[in-house]
Design a protein around this motif. Structure first.
Motif, mmCIF file in Angstrom:
data_model
loop_
_atom_site.group_PDB
_atom_site.id
_atom_site.type_symbol
_atom_site.label_atom_id
_atom_site.label_comp_id
_atom_site.label_asym_id
_atom_site.label_seq_id
_atom_site.Cartn_x
_atom_site.Cartn_y
_atom_site.Cartn_z
ATOM 1 N N LEU A 26 0.846 -1.199 0.000
ATOM 2 C CA LEU A 26 0.000 0.000 0.000
ATOM 3 C C LEU A 26 0.876 1.243 0.000
ATOM 4 O O LEU A 26 1.864 1.319 0.731
ATOM 5 N N MET A 27 0.511 2.216 -0.836
ATOM 6 C CA MET A 27 1.209 3.510 -0.838
ATOM 7 C C MET A 27 0.319 4.536 -0.145
ATOM 8 O O MET A 27 -0.881 4.604 -0.410
ATOM 9 N N SER A 28 0.931 5.320 0.745
ATOM 10 C CA SER A 28 0.191 6.423 1.367
ATOM 11 C C SER A 28 1.014 7.701 1.229
ATOM 12 O O SER A 28 2.240 7.658 1.264
ATOM 13 N N ALA A 29 0.321 8.820 1.042
ATOM 14 C CA ALA A 29 1.006 10.112 0.962
ATOM 15 C C ALA A 29 0.279 11.077 1.884
ATOM 16 O O ALA A 29 -0.952 11.106 1.923
ATOM 17 N N ILE B 283 4.939 6.886 1.742
ATOM 18 C CA ILE B 283 5.376 5.658 2.425
ATOM 19 C C ILE B 283 4.807 4.450 1.682
ATOM 20 O O ILE B 283 3.636 4.445 1.307
ATOM 21 N N LEU B 284 5.645 3.437 1.464
ATOM 22 C CA LEU B 284 5.179 2.161 0.925
ATOM 23 C C LEU B 284 5.165 1.155 2.062
ATOM 24 O O LEU B 284 6.200 0.905 2.691
ATOM 25 N N TRP B 285 3.998 0.581 2.317
ATOM 26 C CA TRP B 285 3.799 -0.320 3.444
ATOM 27 C C TRP B 285 3.759 -1.770 2.995
ATOM 28 O O TRP B 285 3.149 -2.085 1.978
ATOM 29 N N ASN B 286 4.388 -2.636 3.788
ATOM 30 C CA ASN B 286 4.108 -4.062 3.687
ATOM 31 C C ASN B 286 3.027 -4.321 4.727
ATOM 32 O O ASN B 286 3.304 -4.415 5.926
ATOM 33 N N ALA C 240 6.550 0.076 7.517
ATOM 34 C CA ALA C 240 6.867 0.994 6.424
ATOM 35 C C ALA C 240 8.211 0.562 5.849
ATOM 36 O O ALA C 240 9.245 0.698 6.498
ATOM 37 N N VAL C 241 8.200 0.010 4.620
ATOM 38 C CA VAL C 241 9.434 -0.517 4.034
ATOM 39 C C VAL C 241 10.207 0.585 3.316
ATOM 40 O O VAL C 241 11.415 0.693 3.427
#
Length: 455
Positions: free
Chosen positions: A147-150, A157-160, A166-167
């Motif tokens: 998942l990408m969040s801004a 942030i790119l999440w696993n 947050a990777v």
């Protein structure tokens, strides 16, 4: 004298039609927030809308068939402490939805198959990493649980999601507020537009800028951008005279647009929705009462105006149905869910054809719900194209939706602060369990005493 030849296109006569009142979702208090997100997310099972809520943020998730007037007491998803700004369903599991909020958090929710029967306050997982409100969410198109969040802290942030960590954290790329962020078709690149008047194409794993374009539109109002066919970029923005524009760019040569068209002078931000199967892009303006659509082709002039759907009422937000949720036997090529002040109205885009048979040319194989990589594989460097499915017999889930699992054991390996927050969550869960047990014991004791008094 040369006669002007009209360009032939099977989408020239596409027409939009709003569904009848009994197929709309009525009496829903749509959020009054002024944020420029879609406020709505749909898939073949559910429609979700951000709603007004006292004491925090909430959104409502309805099964698609639950049309008509929605009861005021219908349960919401209400775990955020601030207004919800963006929601998006997971493309690989129709029961999973992510929400971003003013309370700086991202939450992942699991919706039961028939919809909610009680208010949902406990997310499957809470992702904390932003220091300001989170206004943009986007699931990876092919990798499972990425998942990408801004946020308004100018951080992407790119999440696993499986591990709750947050990777990749891109905190030095953007110097100002991020207006939009999206993936390309296989999720190997990210495209962002920013208040510093720059479009950027990023490498998602390294967080580096691959190419950028300063001032794609001269105006100072928000710019939106999406990837279209052949990795080209379509952007919407404003001219210096505040006229709305749509432009097409080639990232290999950002110096001049391939096409630039001025549309009108309205203040609403144009939200672009691109359909890779047909090459049609739909522009929905916030506050507009129309949807314009264009066809994007590989030959000059590249962007061809098709037509416009108009209605009387303006739209506060817009949901876009994935291809697998459409009715192929009616030649439906797109369906939008338009948010009014107090209702949600489905709008169907149809290609007029006489035959009821499956139209191969309108429905090439499209993206299915099966992911082509797991989160760990993708972060390790695996890029995989989307797994395509045929819509010939309509979409039927042949495989069970990917089960959503959170590895509690793995989550403890993340940062201490995040760990302590999660520990707090676990403590609350345990307290709830203890409370439930106490209530059950009290109930049993009461029943025992009643039985004893009878004897």
């Amino acid at each position: 004298m040369s006669r002007k030849v009209v360009r032939t296109s099977k989408f020239r006569h596409v027409f939009g039609q709003a569904l009848k009142a009994d197929q709309c979702y009525d009496d829903i208090r749509i959020s009054q927030m002024t944020w420029d997100s879609n406020f709505c997310s749909v898939n073949p099972k559910f429609v979700a809308m951000i709603v007004d809520a006292s004491g925090g943020g909430a959104f409502i998730v309805l099964p698609l068939h639950k049309t008509g007037r929605i009861d005021m007491s219908y349960p919401n998803v209400c775990g955020h402490t601030g207004p919800v700004l963006d929601i998006e369903f997971c493309p690989h599991n129709d029961n999973i939805i992510a929400s971003g909020s003013e309370d700086c958090s991202v939450m992942i929710w699991e919706i039961p198959d028939g919809g909610l029967t009680a208010p949902l306050t406990e997310p499957v997982i809470k992702l904390d990493g932003h220091s300001k409100r989170v206004g943009i969410l986007s699931w990876h198109p092919t990798a499972h649980n990425v998942l990408m969040s801004a946020g308004c802290d100018n951080v992407v942030i790119l999440w696993n999601v499986t591990r709750g960590e947050a990777v990749v954290r891109m905190d030095t790329v953007h110097t100002d507020l991020i207006y939009s962020a999206c993936w390309n078709r296989d999720g190997s690149k990210i495209l962002t537009s920013c208040k510093d008047k720059t479009l950027r194409v990023l490498d998602p794993r390294k967080g580096t800028v691959l190419s950028e374009k300063e001032k794609p539109h001269e105006g100072s109002r928000p710019v939106r951008a999406v990837f279209v066919s052949g990795e080209k970029i379509l952007s919407t923005g404003f001219s210096r005279m505040s006229e709305r524009q749509v432009a097409l760019w080639d990232p290999k040569n950002f110096s001049e647009p391939l096409n630039l068209q001025e549309l009108d002078t309205s203040s609403g931000v144009l939200l672009p929705f691109y359909d890779p199967d047909t090459g049609v892009v739909y522009l929905c303006g916030k506050g507009d009462s129309s949807i314009r659509y264009f066809e994007v082709t590989d030959e000059a002039p590249y962007v061809h105006y098709l037509s416009m759907y108009s209605s009387k009422e303006s739209q506060k937000g817009m949901g876009y149905m994935p291809k697998r949720g459409l009715e192929v036997n009616k030649c439906e090529i797109a369906r939008f869910y338009k948010l009014h002040e107090r209702k949600c109205e489905p709008i169907v885009m149809t290609v007029p054809r006489k035959s009821d048979l499956f139209q191969e040319d309108l429905y090439p194989d499209t993206v299915g719900p099966e992911p082509s990589a797991e989160a760990d594989e993708w972060f390790a460097g695996k890029d995989a194209p989307p797994i395509l499915i045929s819509l010939k017999d309509g979409f039927v889930t042949t495989t069970k939706a990917k089960e959503f699992k959170v590895h509690k054991g793995l989550m403890k390996t993340t940062a201490a602060s995040a760990g302590s927050q999660r520990d707090e969550g676990e403590v609350q869960c345990l307290r709830k369990e203890v409370k439930d047990l106490k209530a059950a014991i009290e109930e049993l004791t009461k029943r025992v005493s009643e039985l004893e008094s009878k004897h």
